[in-house]
Design a protein around this motif. Structure first.
Motif, PDB file in Angstrom:
ATOM      1  N   ARG A  32      -4.523  -4.876  -5.086  1.00 43.16           N
ATOM      2  CA  ARG A  32      -5.971  -5.052  -5.215  1.00 43.16           C
ATOM      3  C   ARG A  32      -6.727  -3.832  -4.701  1.00 43.16           C
ATOM      4  O   ARG A  32      -7.706  -3.387  -5.310  1.00 43.16           O
ATOM      5  CB  ARG A  32      -6.402  -6.306  -4.450  1.00 43.16           C
ATOM      6  N   ILE A  33      -6.281  -3.279  -3.605  1.00 46.02           N
ATOM      7  CA  ILE A  33      -6.911  -2.062  -3.072  1.00 46.02           C
ATOM      8  C   ILE A  33      -6.792  -0.914  -4.064  1.00 46.02           C
ATOM      9  O   ILE A  33      -7.731  -0.156  -4.293  1.00 46.02           O
ATOM     10  CB  ILE A  33      -6.267  -1.699  -1.712  1.00 46.02           C
ATOM     11  N   SER A  34      -5.603  -0.818  -4.692  1.00 47.59           N
ATOM     12  CA  SER A  34      -5.392   0.228  -5.688  1.00 47.59           C
ATOM     13  C   SER A  34      -6.248  -0.004  -6.930  1.00 47.59           C
ATOM     14  O   SER A  34      -6.877   0.933  -7.458  1.00 47.59           O
ATOM     15  CB  SER A  34      -3.911   0.281  -6.068  1.00 47.59           C
ATOM     16  N   ASP A  35      -6.303  -1.258  -7.401  1.00 45.44           N
ATOM     17  CA  ASP A  35      -7.089  -1.564  -8.599  1.00 45.44           C
ATOM     18  C   ASP A  35      -8.577  -1.284  -8.389  1.00 45.44           C
ATOM     19  O   ASP A  35      -9.274  -0.865  -9.322  1.00 45.44           O
ATOM     20  CB  ASP A  35      -6.894  -3.032  -8.989  1.00 45.44           C
ATOM     21  N   LEU A  36      -9.048  -1.514  -7.160  1.00 45.57           N
ATOM     22  CA  LEU A  36     -10.463  -1.266  -6.858  1.00 45.57           C
ATOM     23  C   LEU A  36     -10.746   0.200  -6.560  1.00 45.57           C
ATOM     24  O   LEU A  36     -11.902   0.593  -6.438  1.00 45.57           O
ATOM     25  CB  LEU A  36     -10.899  -2.126  -5.657  1.00 45.57           C
ATOM     26  N   GLY A  37      -9.685   0.999  -6.445  1.00 46.49           N
ATOM     27  CA  GLY A  37      -9.844   2.420  -6.175  1.00 46.49           C
ATOM     28  C   GLY A  37     -10.443   2.713  -4.804  1.00 46.49           C
ATOM     29  O   GLY A  37     -11.192   3.692  -4.652  1.00 46.49           O
ATOM     30  N   LEU A  38     -10.109   1.886  -3.812  1.00 47.82           N
ATOM     31  CA  LEU A  38     -10.709   2.042  -2.487  1.00 47.82           C
ATOM     32  C   LEU A  38     -10.055   3.206  -1.740  1.00 47.82           C
ATOM     33  O   LEU A  38      -8.831   3.217  -1.526  1.00 47.82           O
ATOM     34  CB  LEU A  38     -10.558   0.754  -1.676  1.00 47.82           C
ATOM     35  N   THR A  39     -10.862   4.156  -1.346  1.00 47.26           N
ATOM     36  CA  THR A  39     -10.366   5.310  -0.576  1.00 47.26           C
ATOM     37  C   THR A  39     -10.712   5.201   0.906  1.00 47.26           C
ATOM     38  O   THR A  39     -10.388   6.097   1.679  1.00 47.26           O
ATOM     39  CB  THR A  39     -10.971   6.609  -1.133  1.00 47.26           C
ATOM     40  N   ASN A  40     -11.357   4.100   1.277  1.00 50.42           N
ATOM     41  CA  ASN A  40     -11.727   3.907   2.682  1.00 50.42           C
ATOM     42  C   ASN A  40     -10.798   2.932   3.401  1.00 50.42           C
ATOM     43  O   ASN A  40     -11.113   2.464   4.498  1.00 50.42           O
ATOM     44  CB  ASN A  40     -13.179   3.415   2.793  1.00 50.42           C
ATOM     45  N   VAL A  41      -9.670   2.612   2.766  1.00 52.31           N
ATOM     46  CA  VAL A  41      -8.705   1.668   3.347  1.00 52.31           C
ATOM     47  C   VAL A  41      -7.327   2.311   3.411  1.00 52.31           C
ATOM     48  O   VAL A  41      -6.869   2.910   2.432  1.00 52.31           O
ATOM     49  CB  VAL A  41      -8.602   0.369   2.504  1.00 52.31           C
ATOM     50  N   LEU A  42      -6.680   2.173   4.556  1.00 53.24           N
ATOM     51  CA  LEU A  42      -5.273   2.564   4.691  1.00 53.24           C
ATOM     52  C   LEU A  42      -4.467   1.354   5.142  1.00 53.24           C
ATOM     53  O   LEU A  42      -4.924   0.585   5.993  1.00 53.24           O
ATOM     54  CB  LEU A  42      -5.109   3.685   5.719  1.00 53.24           C
ATOM     55  N   MET A  43      -3.277   1.200   4.564  1.00 57.71           N
ATOM     56  CA  MET A  43      -2.369   0.119   4.966  1.00 57.71           C
ATOM     57  C   MET A  43      -1.083   0.714   5.501  1.00 57.71           C
ATOM     58  O   MET A  43      -0.522   1.637   4.910  1.00 57.71           O
ATOM     59  CB  MET A  43      -2.065  -0.815   3.787  1.00 57.71           C
ATOM     60  N   PHE A  44      -0.628   0.163   6.617  1.00 58.98           N
ATOM     61  CA  PHE A  44       0.644   0.563   7.205  1.00 58.98           C
ATOM     62  C   PHE A  44       1.471  -0.682   7.476  1.00 58.98           C
ATOM     63  O   PHE A  44       0.930  -1.772   7.710  1.00 58.98           O
ATOM     64  CB  PHE A  44       0.434   1.310   8.534  1.00 58.98           C
ATOM     65  N   GLY A  45       2.783  -0.527   7.468  1.00 58.11           N
ATOM     66  CA  GLY A  45       3.666  -1.627   7.812  1.00 58.11           C
ATOM     67  C   GLY A  45       3.625  -1.932   9.300  1.00 58.11           C
ATOM     68  O   GLY A  45       2.962  -1.254  10.086  1.00 58.11           O
ATOM     69  N   GLU A  46       4.365  -2.949   9.663  1.00 55.81           N
ATOM     70  CA  GLU A  46       4.424  -3.392  11.048  1.00 55.81           C
ATOM     71  C   GLU A  46       4.930  -2.276  11.957  1.00 55.81           C
ATOM     72  O   GLU A  46       5.836  -1.521  11.595  1.00 55.81           O
ATOM     73  CB  GLU A  46       5.371  -4.590  11.125  1.00 55.81           C
ATOM     74  N   ILE A  47       4.334  -2.166  13.147  1.00 54.47           N
ATOM     75  CA  ILE A  47       4.776  -1.177  14.132  1.00 54.47           C
ATOM     76  C   ILE A  47       5.251  -1.906  15.379  1.00 54.47           C
ATOM     77  O   ILE A  47       4.912  -3.078  15.596  1.00 54.47           O
ATOM     78  CB  ILE A  47       3.650  -0.176  14.480  1.00 54.47           C
ATOM     79  N   PRO A  48       6.046  -1.258  16.236  1.00 58.07           N
ATOM     80  CA  PRO A  48       6.511  -1.919  17.462  1.00 58.07           C
ATOM     81  C   PRO A  48       5.358  -2.390  18.333  1.00 58.07           C
ATOM     82  O   PRO A  48       4.294  -1.750  18.381  1.00 58.07           O
ATOM     83  CB  PRO A  48       7.327  -0.827  18.165  1.00 58.07           C
ATOM     84  N   ALA A  49       5.560  -3.493  19.038  1.00 62.95           N
ATOM     85  CA  ALA A  49       4.504  -4.083  19.855  1.00 62.95           C
ATOM     86  C   ALA A  49       3.978  -3.101  20.887  1.00 62.95           C
ATOM     87  O   ALA A  49       2.773  -3.082  21.179  1.00 62.95           O
ATOM     88  CB  ALA A  49       5.020  -5.352  20.545  1.00 62.95           C
ATOM     89  N   GLU A  50       4.868  -2.262  21.442  1.00 61.52           N
ATOM     90  CA  GLU A  50       4.432  -1.330  22.474  1.00 61.52           C
ATOM     91  C   GLU A  50       3.515  -0.232  21.927  1.00 61.52           C
ATOM     92  O   GLU A  50       2.841   0.470  22.698  1.00 61.52           O
ATOM     93  CB  GLU A  50       5.626  -0.699  23.185  1.00 61.52           C
ATOM     94  N   GLU A  51       3.465  -0.079  20.589  1.00 60.41           N
ATOM     95  CA  GLU A  51       2.569   0.909  19.995  1.00 60.41           C
ATOM     96  C   GLU A  51       1.171   0.357  19.700  1.00 60.41           C
ATOM     97  O   GLU A  51       0.237   1.128  19.443  1.00 60.41           O
ATOM     98  CB  GLU A  51       3.165   1.457  18.692  1.00 60.41           C
TER      99      GLU A  51
END
Length: 403
Positions: free
Chosen positions: A262-281
């Motif tokens: 959906r983010i790609s279809d809307l062409g949103l350049t103000n959103v970044l998605m990242f996968g899960e990171i360790p809790a300590e980060e």
């Protein structure tokens, strides 16, 4: 004492962090906690570890995350018997437990808790964080047919095993109050908890991304059906004309692929998605952000205080939330002055509040101070341990007869 959970570090869920903090606080207050957790990465039937004075018994189990609903149900249904076999083969086979504390979800720990209670006469405290299968009916995932009643039977069994049940909010008491009054159970509010974080390095450096220099609205954690994340994507789309605002979504969940499309279809350049990171980060990530985002599906009827809300409070981040109507979370956010919360289809209200939070630095600073004060007052592991132990060792609660 035994602490039973399906989530414990190195798992990266908020439940894992909470149970780690709870175990460490039990140890700090002079108890001897033993964490018992199923683990897919254990090669032998069991493995015993120690971390910060806490013993952790990891029992080999099948996966219960990121798999289909049917397979997940089968694997969760087996978890009690897997833990029972594992503990019988471990050094704790003849352990005389005085207190058993377990965290739900899952709803399938009942037979294992019953085994521990029968063996040692322990008192048992259920930390109930998921009113299941009710929420699944609210969201249309389940109908009140055979599957619903199958899950309901297991949920009621774990309620029956418990001597005390701690729910997240005042409104959750309604779900169990009639049942507890008939069965002479003790039912109470046990707030979520979290230790103050230690800010360390994070693998995500916003300064090295296209969002560098912007006011960052950050969402961390699970992205599943229960979260209703589409409203946050809608909010980002409404805000795309502001080059000084950015959105960061970090986590895992069943809806991640659909959100990315959906983010790609809307062409949103103000959103970044990242996968899960360790809790300590997580503390290092939130230190780079300005506002924490929350989303709960509007069809929810049960009440819930997400672990990410505590993370935002501990990071002194004001909160912008889209929640289900009448939820206690909305009352807490608004009454405590730690952010803004809106129920239902409230995109216009969310957008207006977002602009205020982005533009008013002094308002965010005031909210930040209130976030820290609220976390210390209401959501500390120390008060949680005192509440649990106070009931179970005071003599005010008697062990139930094992069914």
């Amino acid at each position: 004492m035994a602490l039973i959970t399906i989530d414990y570090p190195p798992a990266r869920t908020s439940a894992a962090v909470q149970m780690r903090d709870l175990a460490h606080e039990f140890q700090r207050q002079g108890h001897r906690p033993v964490v018992i957790v199923p683990d897919t990465k254990v090669e032998k039937p069991w493995r015993l570890e120690e971390a910060n004075g806490v013993e952790i018994l990891r029992v080999r189990a099948k996966p219960m995350r990121d798999i289909g609903h049917v397979r997940r149900t089968i694997n969760e249904r087996q978890v009690s018997y897997i833990l029972a076999r594992g503990i019988d083969a471990s050094p704790f086979a003849r352990e005389d437990w005085d207190i058993v504390v377990w965290y739900s979800p899952t709803i399938f720990f009942g037979p294992f808790i019953r085994k521990l209670k029968r063996r040692s006469g322990a008192l048992a405290y259920l930390i109930l964080r998921d009113i299941f299968p009710e929420w699944a009916v609210d969201l249309g995932v389940l109908r009140k047919g055979p599957a619903y009643w199958y899950f309901k039977r297991h949920a009621l069994f774990q309620y029956k095993i418990a001597d005390v049940i701690g729910v997240q909010t005042e409104s959750n008491l309604v779900y169990l109050s009639d049942w507890c009054s008939r069965t002479n159970k003790r039912l109470e509010v046990l707030h979520n908890w979290q230790h103050p974080p230690v800010v360390g390095p994070c693998s995500i450096r916003i300064a090295n991304t296209v969002l560098s220099g912007r006011t960052i609205f950050c969402y961390i954690g699970n992205m599943g059906l229960a979260q209703g994340m589409d409203v946050l994507v809608d909010l980002a789309a409404r805000t795309c004309n502001r080059s000084d605002i950015g959105f960061l979504f970090v986590g895992r969940g069943s809806e991640v692929p659909a959100l990315k499309r959906r983010i790609s279809d809307l062409g949103l350049t103000n959103v970044l998605m990242f996968g899960e990171i360790p809790a300590e980060e997580i503390p290092g990530l939130l230190a780079q952000c300005h506002v924490g985002l929350l989303a709960l599906h509007p069809n929810h009827k049960s009440h819930n205080i997400p672990g990410k809300f505590l993370s935002y409070l501990r990071a002194a981040l004001p909160v912008l939330a889209s929640v289900n109507a009448g939820t206690d979370l909305q009352c807490i956010i608004e009454n405590e002055g730690v952010g803004r919360a809106f129920a239902g289809d409230a995109l216009d209200d969310l957008y207006a509040a977002l602009n205020i939070l982005a533009d008013d630095v002094s308002l965010r600073a005031e909210m930040s101070e209130r976030c820290t004060a609220l976390a210390d007052r209401l959501f500390s592991p120390a008060s949680t341990v005192r509440q649990i132990v106070g009931h179970l060792i005071s003599g005010a609660v008697r062990p139930t007869c094992s069914p």
